[in-house]
Design a protein around this motif. Structure first.
Motif, short mmCIF file in Angstrom:
data_model
loop_
_atom_site.label_atom_id
_atom_site.label_comp_id
_atom_site.label_asym_id
_atom_site.label_seq_id
_atom_site.Cartn_x
_atom_site.Cartn_y
_atom_site.Cartn_z
N PRO A 172 -2.99 -7.83 -22.85
CA PRO A 172 -2.98 -6.37 -22.75
C PRO A 172 -1.92 -5.92 -21.75
O PRO A 172 -1.64 -6.60 -20.77
CB PRO A 172 -4.38 -6.02 -22.25
CG PRO A 172 -5.03 -7.28 -21.84
CD PRO A 172 -4.22 -8.41 -22.35
N VAL A 173 -1.33 -4.77 -22.04
CA VAL A 173 -0.33 -4.17 -21.14
C VAL A 173 -0.98 -2.92 -20.56
O VAL A 173 -1.37 -2.01 -21.29
CB VAL A 173 0.96 -3.82 -21.90
CG1 VAL A 173 1.98 -3.19 -20.96
CG2 VAL A 173 1.53 -5.08 -22.56
N VAL A 174 -1.12 -2.91 -19.23
CA VAL A 174 -1.82 -1.83 -18.54
C VAL A 174 -0.87 -1.22 -17.51
O VAL A 174 -0.22 -1.94 -16.75
CB VAL A 174 -3.09 -2.37 -17.84
CG1 VAL A 174 -3.81 -1.29 -17.06
CG2 VAL A 174 -4.03 -3.00 -18.88
N ASP A 175 -0.81 0.12 -17.48
CA ASP A 175 0.08 0.79 -16.53
C ASP A 175 -0.58 0.89 -15.14
O ASP A 175 -1.72 0.46 -14.95
CB ASP A 175 0.54 2.16 -17.04
CG ASP A 175 -0.58 3.17 -17.21
OD1 ASP A 175 -1.65 3.01 -16.58
OD2 ASP A 175 -0.39 4.13 -17.97
N ALA A 176 0.14 1.47 -14.20
CA ALA A 176 -0.33 1.57 -12.81
C ALA A 176 -1.61 2.39 -12.68
O ALA A 176 -2.38 2.20 -11.75
CB ALA A 176 0.77 2.16 -11.93
N ASP A 177 -1.85 3.29 -13.63
CA ASP A 177 -3.06 4.11 -13.61
C ASP A 177 -4.26 3.41 -14.26
O ASP A 177 -5.34 3.98 -14.35
CB ASP A 177 -2.82 5.44 -14.32
CG ASP A 177 -1.77 6.30 -13.63
OD1 ASP A 177 -1.69 6.22 -12.38
OD2 ASP A 177 -1.04 7.02 -14.33
N GLY A 178 -4.04 2.20 -14.75
CA GLY A 178 -5.12 1.45 -15.39
C GLY A 178 -5.31 1.76 -16.85
O GLY A 178 -6.28 1.31 -17.45
N CYS A 179 -4.37 2.52 -17.43
CA CYS A 179 -4.48 2.87 -18.85
C CYS A 179 -3.84 1.79 -19.72
O CYS A 179 -2.74 1.30 -19.43
CB CYS A 179 -3.79 4.20 -19.13
SG CYS A 179 -4.57 5.58 -18.32
N LEU A 180 -4.52 1.45 -20.80
CA LEU A 180 -4.00 0.49 -21.76
C LEU A 180 -2.83 1.10 -22.50
O LEU A 180 -2.95 2.16 -23.11
CB LEU A 180 -5.11 0.09 -22.75
CG LEU A 180 -4.72 -0.92 -23.83
CD1 LEU A 180 -4.48 -2.29 -23.20
CD2 LEU A 180 -5.83 -1.01 -24.87
N ARG A 181 -1.67 0.44 -22.42
CA ARG A 181 -0.48 0.94 -23.10
C ARG A 181 -0.25 0.24 -24.43
O ARG A 181 0.45 0.75 -25.30
CB ARG A 181 0.75 0.72 -22.20
CG ARG A 181 0.76 1.54 -20.93
CD ARG A 181 1.32 2.93 -21.13
NE ARG A 181 2.61 2.95 -21.78
CZ ARG A 181 3.79 2.81 -21.16
NH1 ARG A 181 3.84 2.65 -19.86
NH2 ARG A 181 4.90 2.83 -21.85
#
Length: 183
Positions: free
Chosen positions: A42-51
């Motif tokens: 999984p790729v997750v951004d700094a805000d914890g959202c799944l990209r």
């Protein structure tokens, strides 16, 4: 008879062995996938959202990129695959299988309340199928056992007399033991 509980995603999900950032360089991401021996992360951004998910297939695109872009290494964000619908822990294995059939990911991200809480693999889903099959066989066997005992049990005195008239001595012993246990 108790209602059969279907296996859920939460029963088979695990913590992701690798979580990637969209800013990670692809060659570093490839190193990480190889290091932990997984086919996708999984790729997750700094805000914890799944990209999205970065899969082995996505990584193969770097070959053409390196050839045509004179060795430029892009970031994971440039190569990842979007996730149309993530799995939820409360999804039963039928719904999880449906999600796997809708995409080519070897693992699916599992999200709860908008946060990544795990991943589920195809192999784990196969274990879910085995679990369900075992439960169904046990339930079926139990049902057949109860139904068989109820079907051959005479209900009234006349039925018991008819059964006794046609029975062997061994059957009579079983019949009267059951009759005595019921009363």
């Amino acid at each position: 008879m108790a209602e059969l509980r279907l296996p859920m995603a939460r029963d088979f999900m695990v913590s992701p062995p690798a979580i990637l950032s969209p800013e990670t360089y692809l060659l570093e991401a490839i190193d990480r996938l190889v290091e932990v021996n997984v086919g996708a992360a999984p790729v997750v951004d700094a805000d914890g959202c799944l990209r999205g998910m970065l899969t082995e297939k996505d990584c193969l695109r770097i070959l053409s990129s390196l050839t045509y872009d004179a060795g430029q290494d892009g970031q994971v964000a440039d190569y990842l695959s979007p996730v149309a619908r993530p799995c939820e822990p409360s999804m039963d294995i039928f719904r999880v299988a449906e999600l796997f059939l809708q995409n080519n990911f070897p693992v699916l991200p599992v999200e709860e309340n908008g946060s990544l809480c795990g991943v589920i693999s195809r192999a784990a889903l196969l274990r879910g199928i085995q679990t369900l099959r075992t439960r169904l066989e046990r339930e079926h066997s139990s049902f057949e056992s109860v139904a068989g005992r109820q079907a051959d049990r005479p209900r009234d005195i006349a039925a018991r007399q008819r059964a006794a008239a046609d029975a062997t001595p061994e059957q009579l012993v079983r019949l009267f033991r059951r009759f005595g246990a019921e009363n």
